[in-house]
Design an enzyme around this catalytic site. Structure first.
Site, PDB file in Angstrom:
ATOM      1  N   ASP A 164       8.114 144.629  33.926  1.00  0.00           N
ATOM      2  CA  ASP A 164       9.419 144.083  33.544  1.00  0.00           C
ATOM      3  C   ASP A 164       9.972 145.041  32.486  1.00  0.00           C
ATOM      4  O   ASP A 164       9.486 145.063  31.354  1.00  0.00           O
ATOM      5  CB  ASP A 164       9.235 142.662  32.987  1.00  0.00           C
ATOM      6  N   ASN A 215      16.749 143.161  34.778  1.00  0.00           N
ATOM      7  CA  ASN A 215      17.990 142.405  34.922  1.00  0.00           C
ATOM      8  C   ASN A 215      19.077 143.426  35.286  1.00  0.00           C
ATOM      9  O   ASN A 215      18.812 144.617  35.422  1.00  0.00           O
ATOM     10  CB  ASN A 215      18.291 141.577  33.654  1.00  0.00           C
ATOM     11  N   SER A 260      19.259 138.868  38.194  1.00  0.00           N
ATOM     12  CA  SER A 260      20.520 138.118  38.196  1.00  0.00           C
ATOM     13  C   SER A 260      21.690 139.073  38.129  1.00  0.00           C
ATOM     14  O   SER A 260      21.700 140.013  37.328  1.00  0.00           O
ATOM     15  CB  SER A 260      20.583 137.148  37.027  1.00  0.00           C
ATOM     16  N   ALA A 282      24.039 127.461  29.978  1.00  0.00           N
ATOM     17  CA  ALA A 282      23.295 127.369  28.717  1.00  0.00           C
ATOM     18  C   ALA A 282      22.674 128.729  28.473  1.00  0.00           C
ATOM     19  O   ALA A 282      22.502 129.517  29.410  1.00  0.00           O
ATOM     20  CB  ALA A 282      22.213 126.305  28.822  1.00  0.00           C
ATOM     21  N   ASP A 290      10.881 136.562  31.276  1.00  0.00           N
ATOM     22  CA  ASP A 290       9.416 136.603  31.197  1.00  0.00           C
ATOM     23  C   ASP A 290       8.787 135.573  32.139  1.00  0.00           C
ATOM     24  O   ASP A 290       7.805 135.865  32.830  1.00  0.00           O
ATOM     25  CB  ASP A 290       8.956 136.327  29.761  1.00  0.00           C
TER      26      ASP A 290
HETATM   27  P1  ATP Z   1      16.586 137.074  29.714  1.00  0.00           P
HETATM   28  O1  ATP Z   1      18.094 136.882  29.788  1.00  0.00           O
HETATM   29  O2  ATP Z   1      15.852 135.832  29.385  1.00  0.00           O
HETATM   30  O3  ATP Z   1      16.219 138.284  28.926  1.00  0.00           O
HETATM   31  P2  ATP Z   1      16.474 138.644  31.981  1.00  0.00           P
HETATM   32  O4  ATP Z   1      17.807 139.151  31.516  1.00  0.00           O
HETATM   33  O5  ATP Z   1      15.321 139.552  31.976  1.00  0.00           O
HETATM   34  O6  ATP Z   1      16.119 137.363  31.178  1.00  0.00           O
HETATM   35  P3  ATP Z   1      17.735 137.119  33.967  1.00  0.00           P
HETATM   36  O7  ATP Z   1      18.131 137.712  35.264  1.00  0.00           O
HETATM   37  O8  ATP Z   1      18.769 136.827  32.973  1.00  0.00           O
HETATM   38  O9  ATP Z   1      16.593 138.056  33.413  1.00  0.00           O
HETATM   39  O10 ATP Z   1      16.944 135.786  34.198  1.00  0.00           O
HETATM   40  C1  ATP Z   1      15.761 135.715  34.964  1.00  0.00           C
HETATM   41  C2  ATP Z   1      15.822 134.516  35.868  1.00  0.00           C
HETATM   42  O11 ATP Z   1      16.055 133.339  35.078  1.00  0.00           O
HETATM   43  C3  ATP Z   1      16.950 134.537  36.873  1.00  0.00           C
HETATM   44  O12 ATP Z   1      16.516 135.147  38.064  1.00  0.00           O
HETATM   45  C4  ATP Z   1      17.198 133.052  37.078  1.00  0.00           C
HETATM   46  O13 ATP Z   1      16.271 132.522  37.988  1.00  0.00           O
HETATM   47  C5  ATP Z   1      16.917 132.449  35.738  1.00  0.00           C
HETATM   48  N1  ATP Z   1      18.104 132.242  34.917  1.00  0.00           N
HETATM   49  C6  ATP Z   1      18.345 132.786  33.704  1.00  0.00           C
HETATM   50  N2  ATP Z   1      19.480 132.318  33.183  1.00  0.00           N
HETATM   51  C7  ATP Z   1      19.978 131.439  34.079  1.00  0.00           C
HETATM   52  C8  ATP Z   1      21.142 130.610  34.125  1.00  0.00           C
HETATM   53  N3  ATP Z   1      22.031 130.584  33.128  1.00  0.00           N
HETATM   54  N4  ATP Z   1      21.330 129.817  35.200  1.00  0.00           N
HETATM   55  C9  ATP Z   1      20.454 129.829  36.201  1.00  0.00           C
HETATM   56  N5  ATP Z   1      19.358 130.590  36.225  1.00  0.00           N
HETATM   57  C10 ATP Z   1      19.100 131.379  35.189  1.00  0.00           C
HETATM   58  N1  PLP Z   2       9.816 138.479  23.207  1.00  0.00           N
HETATM   59  C1  PLP Z   2      10.260 138.194  21.976  1.00  0.00           C
HETATM   60  C2  PLP Z   2       9.382 138.368  20.783  1.00  0.00           C
HETATM   61  C3  PLP Z   2      11.522 137.718  21.825  1.00  0.00           C
HETATM   62  O1  PLP Z   2      11.967 137.461  20.609  1.00  0.00           O
HETATM   63  C4  PLP Z   2      12.341 137.546  22.958  1.00  0.00           C
HETATM   64  C5  PLP Z   2      13.713 137.081  22.871  1.00  0.00           C
HETATM   65  O2  PLP Z   2      14.229 136.731  21.861  1.00  0.00           O
HETATM   66  C6  PLP Z   2      11.877 137.846  24.186  1.00  0.00           C
HETATM   67  C7  PLP Z   2      10.595 138.309  24.302  1.00  0.00           C
HETATM   68  C8  PLP Z   2      12.845 137.742  25.320  1.00  0.00           C
HETATM   69  O3  PLP Z   2      12.516 137.051  26.428  1.00  0.00           O
HETATM   70  P1  PLP Z   2      13.560 137.017  27.613  1.00  0.00           P
HETATM   71  O4  PLP Z   2      14.135 138.395  27.809  1.00  0.00           O
HETATM   72  O5  PLP Z   2      12.756 136.633  28.791  1.00  0.00           O
HETATM   73  O6  PLP Z   2      14.604 136.009  27.230  1.00  0.00           O
HETATM   74 MG    MG Z   3      19.451 137.844  31.134  1.00  0.00          MG
HETATM   75 NA    NA Z   4      13.860 140.742  34.223  1.00  0.00          NA
HETATM   76 MG    MG Z   5      14.213 140.291  30.499  1.00  0.00          MG
END
Ligand code: ATP
Ligand code: PLP
Ligand code: MG
Ligand code: NA
Ligand code: MG
Length: 295
Positions: free
Chosen positions: A114, A147, A184, A215, A222
């Site tokens: 990741d 992402n 996403s 939200a 993760d």
């Molecule tokens: P993060 O934003 O936590 O760092 P990321 O940017 O690595 O995560 P995202 O694609 O944002 O990855 O989110 C990972 C998964 O979480 C998506 O594939 C989806 O299943 C879910 N997800 C995250 N946010 C939402 C949301 N607002 N609504 C629906 N699903 C979501």
């Molecule tokens: N790890 C740490 C220590 C963090 O503080 C955060 C986000 O604040 C994450 C990981 C992020 O996780 P994700 O990108 O899945 O939201």
């Molecule tokens: Mg994200």
């Molecule tokens: Na990701």
């Molecule tokens: Mg991420």
């Protein structure tokens, strides 16, 4: 078969809350994996709280832990290595050397990367990590889960359409990643849904649309990557569907819980921590993937 799946997960640890290893371990265990944990940082809570305290593991300290495992011949147990948030160039370089070493000894080892670097156009790791991911880790990743912004950083392709996302995936496969899942993508043309786009070296393509929940969660990336690893043996499409359906269930429960706790106001970081324990059933048996979810 009876071969024990055994993951070495190198991610952040928080005392309170669910990000990094504290988001990944429980789901992987529920899905039948042994999970060993290296904590790249240990913090009181994630960085979205008003304050956080704790320590960051240095590359030399990672080396010490790996040498202890090596001395006891424990490294040969691993069938999977999973890496998430890593905050320094030297630590990430060490991880690369280690995964290469492990793959040299066990060609069947699966490396799930990741490439945590940022979100929504903002990098939240040092800039010098980007070339390490782009020029080294992508090449050896069996499963890569950027992402949308991270896929843009890794490829230099600006992703505005599904076709752009396909091109980014093709570029990453060409660099050596075996499977790429862009978790996403938000298209201007659709306010209510997000899409996941994935592809692998065998030419398989997956495109799934799912409802956007209004939200701001933390730890979703993760959790998603851990779930995808957990279902990986069921093939690309099924693993993406199962991971997405568990995510939907967990996020709905988390949002409802947060709104209850915050009495309808914008939830605090604490109120919107992922509700994993209460989602045990939805992790073990994801709700069936609805075609209504796949426009
Ligand atoms: P993060 O934003 O936590 O760092 P990321 O940017 O690595 O995560 P995202 O694609 O944002 O990855 O989110 C990972 C998964 O979480 C998506 O594939 C989806 O299943 C879910 N997800 C995250 N946010 C939402 C949301 N607002 N609504 C629906 N699903 C979501
Ligand atoms: N790890 C740490 C220590 C963090 O503080 C955060 C986000 O604040 C994450 C990981 C992020 O996780 P994700 O990108 O899945 O939201
Ligand atoms: Mg994200
Ligand atoms: Na990701
Ligand atoms: Mg991420």
């Amino acid at each position: 078969d009876s071969r024990q799946r055994h993951v070495l997960s190198i991610q952040s640890h928080v005392v309170h809350g669910r990000v990094g290893n504290t988001a990944a371990a429980f789901p992987l265990q529920l899905l039948g994996y042994e999970v060993d944990l290296i904590n790249s940082v240990q913090l009181s809570n994630h960085t979205g709280y008003p304050t956080f305290k704790g320590q960051v593991l240095e590359a030399a300290e990672l080396d010490v832990l790996l040498s202890g495992l090596r001395s006891n011949s424990l490294l040969s147990n691993y069938t999977h290595i999973l890496t998430g948030y890593i905050g320094s160039y030297s630590f990430l370089s060490k991880v690369y050397d280690f995964v290469r070493e492990m793959k040299g000894k066990n060609p069947n080892l699966i490396y799930v990367c990741d490439p945590v670097m940022g979100d929504n156009g903002q990098m939240y790791v040092p800039n010098d990590l980007l070339p390490v991911y782009r020029e080294r880790l992508v090449q050896i990743a069996d499963l890569l889960t950027p992402n949308c912004y991270e896929a843009e950083l890794l490829t230099g392709i600006s992703i505005k359409t599904e076709n752009d996302a396909q091109m980014a995936i093709e570029a990453l496969l060409k660099e050596g990643a075996k499977t790429v899942v862009i978790t996403s993508i938000e298209l201007n043309t659709d306010d209510n849904n997000l899409i996941l786009i994935a592809g692998n070296r065998e030419g398989e393509k997956v495109r799934l649309s799912y409802p956007k929940i209004r939200a701001q969660f933390t730890g979703t990336g993760d959790l998603f990557t851990a779930l995808l690893l957990g279902w990986n043996e069921h093939g690309l499409k099924v693993s993406c569907e199962k991971a997405l359906m568990t995510m939907q269930a967990v996020l709905k429960r988390t949002q409802e819980n947060a709104l209850r706790l915050s009495e309808g106001k914008v939830p605090s970081a604490e109120h919107i921590e992922l509700q994993l324990v209460r989602s045990k059933g939805d992790i073990e048996s994801p709700p069936p993937f609805h075609s209504s979810c796949n426009h």
